[in-house]
Design a protein around this motif. Sequence first.
Motif, short mmCIF file in Angstrom:
data_model
loop_
_atom_site.label_atom_id
_atom_site.label_comp_id
_atom_site.label_asym_id
_atom_site.label_seq_id
_atom_site.Cartn_x
_atom_site.Cartn_y
_atom_site.Cartn_z
N SER A 1 -53.68 22.25 -35.52
CA SER A 1 -53.61 23.01 -36.77
C SER A 1 -54.36 22.26 -37.86
N CYS A 2 -55.18 22.97 -38.59
CA CYS A 2 -55.89 22.38 -39.73
C CYS A 2 -54.85 21.89 -40.74
N CYS B 1 -60.66 22.66 -40.11
CA CYS B 1 -61.36 23.79 -39.47
C CYS B 1 -62.73 24.02 -40.09
N LYS C 1 -53.72 25.36 -42.01
CA LYS C 1 -52.87 25.56 -40.82
C LYS C 1 -53.49 26.46 -39.75
N LYS C 2 -54.76 26.84 -39.94
CA LYS C 2 -55.46 27.66 -38.94
C LYS C 2 -55.69 26.81 -37.69
N GLU C 3 -55.54 27.41 -36.52
CA GLU C 3 -55.76 26.69 -35.28
C GLU C 3 -57.25 26.41 -35.10
#
Length: 65
Positions: free
Chosen positions: A11-12, A31, A16-18
């Motif tokens: 997770s960034c 990311c 929190k983006k994968e």
Amino acid sequence: MNTSSSPKKVSCPTCKKETIWSPDNRFRPFCSERCKMIDLGQWANESYRVPVIEQDEFDNPPSLQ
């Protein structure tokens, strides 16, 4: 040893983006460059701090051993 062929995903820390953790992702663990710069700005603004416990040197003098 990880023998699976799928790349590791994390997770960034900013959005929190994968995202994929690999040498191909030059911004890892972020990311994107945007998320990396947001994090850097937080450090520059001192939003992130390492806690410090201050002691008076006269309260606990160093040992003379």
